[in-house]
Write an enzyme that holds these catalytic residues in place. Structure first.
Site, mmCIF file in Angstrom:
data_model
loop_
_atom_site.group_PDB
_atom_site.id
_atom_site.type_symbol
_atom_site.label_atom_id
_atom_site.label_comp_id
_atom_site.label_asym_id
_atom_site.label_seq_id
_atom_site.Cartn_x
_atom_site.Cartn_y
_atom_site.Cartn_z
ATOM 1 N N SER A 143 1.397 -42.013 8.541
ATOM 2 C CA SER A 143 1.596 -43.455 8.592
ATOM 3 C C SER A 143 3.078 -43.757 8.445
ATOM 4 C CB SER A 143 0.819 -44.114 7.442
ATOM 5 O OG SER A 143 1.155 -45.479 7.300
ATOM 6 N N TYR A 157 -1.375 -44.902 -1.687
ATOM 7 C CA TYR A 157 -1.596 -44.647 -0.254
ATOM 8 C C TYR A 157 -0.370 -43.979 0.352
ATOM 9 C CZ TYR A 157 -2.350 -45.516 4.723
ATOM 10 O OH TYR A 157 -2.500 -45.357 6.085
#
Length: 246
Positions: A143, A157
């Protein structure tokens, strides 16, 4: 370049929706034999039916990527069904956004189990076969949050996605002569990922995702990495909406 995809057997985890499903459709359309795996077997069956309706080849496998033995079993089943495995796409992921001060350790555990351990279990299941056959391709979904810490709210995350990016690069150093390794690092993409946030941060996340690009955009980036000649290893692709600052 389609001939770099045609005939390859490709496993996609998290293949029931979003990036996984769109990648399965695109790669099957370009001649790959696609195995999609996820917990929601009914959703997988819908994707397989879509692919079959356009003349593609796909099979669905129920899988929880946090179950190490189940991941091994699915990889073994795919090899038994298709005769080999050429590409693993570790796509399954969760993104519950919440300030660390709320100390929701259950969510931390879930992200570590799915985003990090799930990726490692996929590598562990596929890598020995790739090394034995002298070829293979591991594509890990990281990501933009694995490049820059997404805080407040996305700290854990980001931690899992920084780890995925690091594992991808380390794996490339270790096995790159035989196995290609790619880290895909998307920004806001239209998928179910935004719905894994609950509580006070949910509205903020949904607002952030108003700028999201279609999952098909990431599918095309993945296909670009897969279709390259054997002597070309696309190590990382960062892809985000043009409007996204982060």
């Amino acid at each position: 370049m389609t001939k770099g995809i045609e005939g390859k057997v490709i496993l996609i985890t998290g293949g029931s929706s979003g990036i996984g499903a769109e990648t399965a459709r695109l790669l099957a359309d370009r001649g790959a034999k696609v195995a999609i795996a996820a917990r929601r077997k009914d959703r997988l069956d819908e994707v397989v039916a879509d692919i079959a309706a356009t003349g593609g080849t796909a099979r669905a496998y129920a899988l929880d990527v946090t179950d190490k033995s189940a991941v091994q079993s699915v990889v073994a089943a795919i090899i038994a069904d298709f005769g080999r495995l050429d590409v693993l796409i570790n796509n399954a992921g969760l993104m519950p956004i919440r300030p660390m001060a709320e100390v929701n350790t259950d969510e931390w555990d879930q992200m570590i189990d799915v985003n990090l351990k799930g990726t490692l279990y996929g590598i562990a299941a596929a890598l020995p076969g790739f090394l034995e056959q002298g070829s293979g391709h591991i594509i890990n979904l990281s990501s933009v949050a694995g490049i820059k810490v997404f805080a407040p709210g996305g700290t854990v995350y980001s931690g899992t996605k920084f780890a995925v990016s690091a594992i991808s690069e380390g794996l490339r150093h270790e096995v790159g002569e035989k196995v290609r390794v790619t880290s895909i690092e998307p920004g806001a993409v239209e998928s179910d990922l935004k719905f894994t946030t609950s509580g006070a941060a949910a509205e903020t996340v949904l607002d952030f995702y108003k700028q999201a690009i279609p999952a098909a955009s990431v599918a095309r980036a993945i296909a670009f990495a897969v279709e390259q000649p054997d002597d070309v290893d696309v190590n990382a692709i960062v892809i985000r909406p043009t409007a996204q600052e982060f």
